[in-house]
Design an enzyme around this catalytic site. Structure first.
Site, mmCIF file in Angstrom:
data_model
loop_
_atom_site.group_PDB
_atom_site.id
_atom_site.type_symbol
_atom_site.label_atom_id
_atom_site.label_comp_id
_atom_site.label_asym_id
_atom_site.label_seq_id
_atom_site.Cartn_x
_atom_site.Cartn_y
_atom_site.Cartn_z
ATOM 1 N N GLU A 82 0.857 -1.198 0.000
ATOM 2 C CA GLU A 82 0.000 0.000 0.000
ATOM 3 C C GLU A 82 0.885 1.237 0.000
ATOM 4 O O GLU A 82 2.011 1.205 0.471
ATOM 5 C CB GLU A 82 -0.945 -0.012 1.200
ATOM 6 C CG GLU A 82 -0.275 0.006 2.581
ATOM 7 C CD GLU A 82 0.245 1.341 3.017
ATOM 8 O OE1 GLU A 82 -0.312 2.342 2.552
ATOM 9 O OE2 GLU A 82 1.198 1.391 3.807
ATOM 10 N N LEU B 193 -0.534 4.462 0.996
ATOM 11 C CA LEU B 193 -1.428 5.498 1.536
ATOM 12 C C LEU B 193 -0.675 6.479 2.424
ATOM 13 O O LEU B 193 0.111 6.066 3.272
ATOM 14 C CB LEU B 193 -2.533 4.853 2.374
ATOM 15 C CG LEU B 193 -3.307 3.687 1.760
ATOM 16 C CD1 LEU B 193 -4.299 3.115 2.767
ATOM 17 C CD2 LEU B 193 -4.035 4.142 0.506
ATOM 18 N N ARG B 194 -0.962 7.769 2.236
ATOM 19 C CA ARG B 194 -0.405 8.768 3.147
ATOM 20 C C ARG B 194 -1.419 9.065 4.231
ATOM 21 O O ARG B 194 -2.605 9.185 3.946
ATOM 22 C CB ARG B 194 -0.136 10.088 2.396
ATOM 23 C CG ARG B 194 1.089 10.085 1.532
ATOM 24 C CD ARG B 194 1.063 11.275 0.618
ATOM 25 N NE ARG B 194 -0.144 11.277 -0.200
ATOM 26 C CZ ARG B 194 -0.608 12.344 -0.870
ATOM 27 N NH1 ARG B 194 0.015 13.492 -0.806
ATOM 28 N NH2 ARG B 194 -1.694 12.262 -1.606
ATOM 29 N N ASN C 204 9.520 4.267 -0.607
ATOM 30 C CA ASN C 204 9.593 5.108 0.596
ATOM 31 C C ASN C 204 11.003 5.659 0.808
ATOM 32 O O ASN C 204 11.173 6.813 1.195
ATOM 33 C CB ASN C 204 9.125 4.322 1.827
ATOM 34 C CG ASN C 204 7.617 4.396 1.986
ATOM 35 O OD1 ASN C 204 6.945 5.086 1.214
ATOM 36 N ND2 ASN C 204 7.059 3.698 2.950
ATOM 37 N N PHE D 145 7.054 16.430 -3.120
ATOM 38 C CA PHE D 145 8.052 16.008 -2.119
ATOM 39 C C PHE D 145 9.369 16.768 -2.240
ATOM 40 O O PHE D 145 10.438 16.240 -2.011
ATOM 41 C CB PHE D 145 8.261 14.486 -2.150
ATOM 42 C CG PHE D 145 7.167 13.778 -1.396
ATOM 43 C CD1 PHE D 145 5.869 13.782 -1.874
ATOM 44 C CD2 PHE D 145 7.410 13.151 -0.189
ATOM 45 C CE1 PHE D 145 4.834 13.196 -1.178
ATOM 46 C CE2 PHE D 145 6.384 12.549 0.529
ATOM 47 C CZ PHE D 145 5.094 12.574 0.029
ATOM 48 N N CYS E 105 6.277 5.588 8.607
ATOM 49 C CA CYS E 105 6.847 4.819 7.494
ATOM 50 C C CYS E 105 8.275 5.186 7.125
ATOM 51 O O CYS E 105 9.148 4.312 7.131
ATOM 52 C CB CYS E 105 5.961 4.967 6.265
ATOM 53 S SG CYS E 105 4.396 4.127 6.478
ATOM 54 N N LYS F 17 11.022 4.254 9.650
ATOM 55 C CA LYS F 17 11.052 2.790 9.842
ATOM 56 C C LYS F 17 11.538 2.082 8.568
ATOM 57 O O LYS F 17 12.374 1.185 8.619
ATOM 58 C CB LYS F 17 9.640 2.333 10.205
ATOM 59 C CG LYS F 17 9.410 0.854 10.199
ATOM 60 C CD LYS F 17 8.000 0.532 10.680
ATOM 61 C CE LYS F 17 6.961 0.527 9.580
ATOM 62 N NZ LYS F 17 7.000 -0.616 8.660
ATOM 63 N N LYS G 126 3.156 15.702 10.839
ATOM 64 C CA LYS G 126 2.748 16.554 9.729
ATOM 65 C C LYS G 126 1.282 16.936 9.977
ATOM 66 O O LYS G 126 0.693 16.498 10.979
ATOM 67 C CB LYS G 126 2.897 15.837 8.379
ATOM 68 C CG LYS G 126 2.001 14.611 8.236
ATOM 69 C CD LYS G 126 1.992 14.085 6.815
ATOM 70 C CE LYS G 126 0.927 13.022 6.652
ATOM 71 N NZ LYS G 126 0.800 12.506 5.318
ATOM 72 N N ARG H 155 4.286 9.758 15.894
ATOM 73 C CA ARG H 155 5.463 8.908 15.698
ATOM 74 C C ARG H 155 6.577 9.628 14.934
ATOM 75 O O ARG H 155 6.347 10.179 13.875
ATOM 76 C CB ARG H 155 5.077 7.608 14.979
ATOM 77 C CG ARG H 155 4.432 6.624 15.948
ATOM 78 C CD ARG H 155 3.960 5.388 15.248
ATOM 79 N NE ARG H 155 2.753 5.625 14.464
ATOM 80 C CZ ARG H 155 2.141 4.700 13.748
ATOM 81 N NH1 ARG H 155 2.640 3.475 13.720
ATOM 82 N NH2 ARG H 155 1.046 4.972 13.082
HETATM 83 C C1 UDX Z 1 4.349 7.883 3.568
HETATM 84 C C2 UDX Z 1 4.272 7.659 2.046
HETATM 85 O O1 UDX Z 1 4.053 8.900 1.372
HETATM 86 C C3 UDX Z 1 3.195 6.644 1.691
HETATM 87 O O2 UDX Z 1 3.189 6.395 0.305
HETATM 88 C C4 UDX Z 1 3.528 5.372 2.469
HETATM 89 O O3 UDX Z 1 2.761 4.311 2.145
HETATM 90 C C5 UDX Z 1 3.495 5.664 3.952
HETATM 91 O O4 UDX Z 1 4.484 6.654 4.232
HETATM 92 P P1 UDX Z 1 3.068 9.346 5.392
HETATM 93 O O5 UDX Z 1 4.125 8.878 6.339
HETATM 94 O O6 UDX Z 1 1.654 9.273 5.820
HETATM 95 O O7 UDX Z 1 3.166 8.543 3.991
HETATM 96 O O8 UDX Z 1 3.355 10.896 5.075
HETATM 97 P P2 UDX Z 1 3.985 11.762 3.900
HETATM 98 O O9 UDX Z 1 2.973 12.729 3.453
HETATM 99 O O10 UDX Z 1 4.648 10.947 2.886
HETATM 100 O O11 UDX Z 1 5.106 12.585 4.719
HETATM 101 C C6 UDX Z 1 6.186 11.940 5.393
HETATM 102 C C7 UDX Z 1 7.104 12.960 6.026
HETATM 103 O O12 UDX Z 1 7.772 13.728 5.030
HETATM 104 C C8 UDX Z 1 6.392 13.991 6.906
HETATM 105 O O13 UDX Z 1 7.176 14.245 8.032
HETATM 106 C C9 UDX Z 1 6.282 15.220 6.022
HETATM 107 O O14 UDX Z 1 6.188 16.412 6.742
HETATM 108 C C10 UDX Z 1 7.589 15.120 5.256
HETATM 109 N N1 UDX Z 1 7.585 15.818 3.947
HETATM 110 C C11 UDX Z 1 6.818 15.370 2.922
HETATM 111 C C12 UDX Z 1 8.411 16.924 3.768
HETATM 112 O O15 UDX Z 1 9.120 17.354 4.681
HETATM 113 N N2 UDX Z 1 8.445 17.510 2.544
HETATM 114 C C13 UDX Z 1 7.700 17.084 1.492
HETATM 115 O O16 UDX Z 1 7.798 17.679 0.412
HETATM 116 C C14 UDX Z 1 6.852 15.971 1.699
#
Ligand code: UDX
Length: 432
Positions: free
Chosen positions: A151, A153-154, A211, A252, A263, A266, A324, A331
């Site tokens: 998966e 999913l964010r 990831n 990103f 995620c 980890k 975020k 976490r």
């Molecule tokens: C992530 C992946 O995006 C998702 O596909 C996976 O299955 C699970 O892990 P998630 O952890 O929910 O999702 O959050 P995500 O929106 O990806 O952000 C992860 C971290 O990166 C956050 O701390 C966020 O603030 C940071 N981030 C993200 C940035 O600092 N800059 C960006 O441009 C994007």
């Protein structure tokens, strides 16, 4: 189709609810009876925008069922999804597969007729082989197949991500099986999702590699932001300029605090430990992990400079403490480094988070949760914006702080520096 999701954590609950919404009959199973009872009252145990309503509707329509009776759920289902946690082991980066193994063992007790067993948990390469081995101790190989379907999913965007995925990855080279999976995912494929099949091990690695790559992209732009600060360049321009190259892509590339969540931290560590097992040195991912860890303190220590080394007894407000916006998840949030540091330095800290007060921050006389932005900011010497919730994006600071000479440290670059300068507010952000 009749399907069963084992584990009602983030992945299992969101995917199960969305599969039901696509018209399938779904059994969500968990050994935690308290959780199951909550879900039967249509109360989601996790915070995810839109999830509660979706649970309610599908539960009422009798497409979505919650139970702790694994035997019944397996008996009723054609496809069984494994969606349990795969944390890192406490004292190493190795992935703890005890929940996956124990679920595989339980499944093996209840299979009577043919089932497709789909692993959705994020697992090291070759875990599918291990699941197959465990089940085949009790069940004939002709009665089941094990495939991988990671998966992506964010948190905070999980429902949208499920309904409009970029791709659906099926790890199985068996044509019959991926045809069945294609039927299950047909409504999403029709809307444009790419359906891609590969080997089981290939699918397992795609998840970790995706990831780790995204974590690398964020870490890269964060390091470039450090260079921008040293050279008086605006990081936003760099992100736009780089991101306009289709090979790079604009998503990103937002500079900010260290990445956190359940995620990226980890899975980067997990991937390195898998590679080590196969005697492969993933030096890039290793340096991403280090750079991200260092960043937590780098951004925190910058507060000394902003406050001219006078933090003791200063009133400091932190807006947003989760990793975020749009989640209640703490976490690996950088606020877990930031706030203890400020308290150690003698600051009087107030925090506000739209998702409520946090267990992690109880028991400290100099730390207080406030129920609104206004209360949290009143009388502050420094306001730190740590996450990007919409309600933090257009605050009239002068009106609510009611004090001269306060400062703002915006770790998410939500405001235009020139506009705040015009208002005579001392404003610091990231990479500009
Ligand atoms: C992530 C992946 O995006 C998702 O596909 C996976 O299955 C699970 O892990 P998630 O952890 O929910 O999702 O959050 P995500 O929106 O990806 O952000 C992860 C971290 O990166 C956050 O701390 C966020 O603030 C940071 N981030 C993200 C940035 O600092 N800059 C960006 O441009 C994007």
């Amino acid at each position: 189709m009749k399907i069963c999701m084992i584990g009602t954590g983030y992945v299992g609950l969101v995917s199960g609810t969305c599969f039901a919404d696509l018209g399938n009959k779904v059994y969500c199973v968990d050994r935690d009876k308290l959780k199951i009872n909550k879900l039967k009252n249509a109360v989601s145990p996790i915070y995810e925008p839109g999830l509660n309503d979706l649970i309610k509707n599908n539960y009422k329509a009798k497409r979505l069922h919650f139970t702790d009776d694994l035997e019944k759920a397996i008996k009723e289902s054609q496809i069984i999804f494994i969606c349990v946690g795969t944390p890192n082991k406490k004292k190493s980066n190795l992935v703890d597969l005890s929940q996956v193994n124990s679920v595989a063992k339980s499944i093996s007790k209840y299979i009577k007729n043919y089932k497709i067993i789909v692993n959705k948990s994020t697992v090291p390469v070759s875990t599918g082989d291990q699941i197959e081995k465990i089940i085949s101790k009790k069940v004939k190989k002709s009665k089941f197949d094990v495939i991988s379907n990671p998966e992506f999913l964010r948190e905070g965007e999980a429902i949208r991500d499920f309904k409009y995925p970029d791709r659906i990855i099926i790890g199985s080279n068996n044509k019959k099986i991926y045809k069945k999976m294609k039927i299950l995912y047909e409504p999403l494929i029709r809307k444009g999702a790419k359906f891609f099949t590969t080997s089981r091990k290939g699918a397992e690695l795609i998840k970790y590699a995706s990831n780790a790559f995204l974590a690398t992209k964020i870490t890269f732009i964060n390091e470039i932001a450090n260079l921008c600060e040293a050279t008086d360049i605006n990081i936003e321009d760099i992100s736009i300029g780089m991101g306009s190259d289709a090979r790079i892509g604009s998503r990103f590339l937002r500079a900010g605090p260290a990445y956190g969540g359940s995620c990226f931290p980890k899975d980067t560590k997990g991937l390195v430990s898998i590679a080590d097992r196969f005697k492969t040195n993933l030096s890039i991912v290793k340096s991403v992990i280090k750079s991200n860890n260092d960043r937590k303190m780098l951004l925190t220590k910058r507060i000394n400079k902003i406050m001219n080394n006078k933090i003791k007894n200063k009133k400091i407000t932190v807006l947003g403490v989760t990793f975020k916006a749009n989640t209640d998840d703490m976490r690996e949030s950088s606020s877990l480094v930031l706030i203890p540091y400020l308290l150690k330095k003698g600051a009087l800290v107030k925090y506000y988070d739209p998702s409520g007060p946090k267990e992690d921050f109880k028991k400290n006389k100099n730390l207080k949760f406030e129920k609104s932005i206004n209360k949290a900011c009143l009388g502050s010497d420094l306001i730190i914006i740590n996450t990007e919730w919409d309600e933090f994006k257009s605050i009239d600071f002068k009106k609510i702080v009611k004090k001269n000479n306060f400062k703002i440290y915006d770790m998410r670059n939500l405001y235009n520096p020139n506009e705040l300068k015009k208002k005579n507010i001392k404003y610091y952000s990231v990479g500009r």
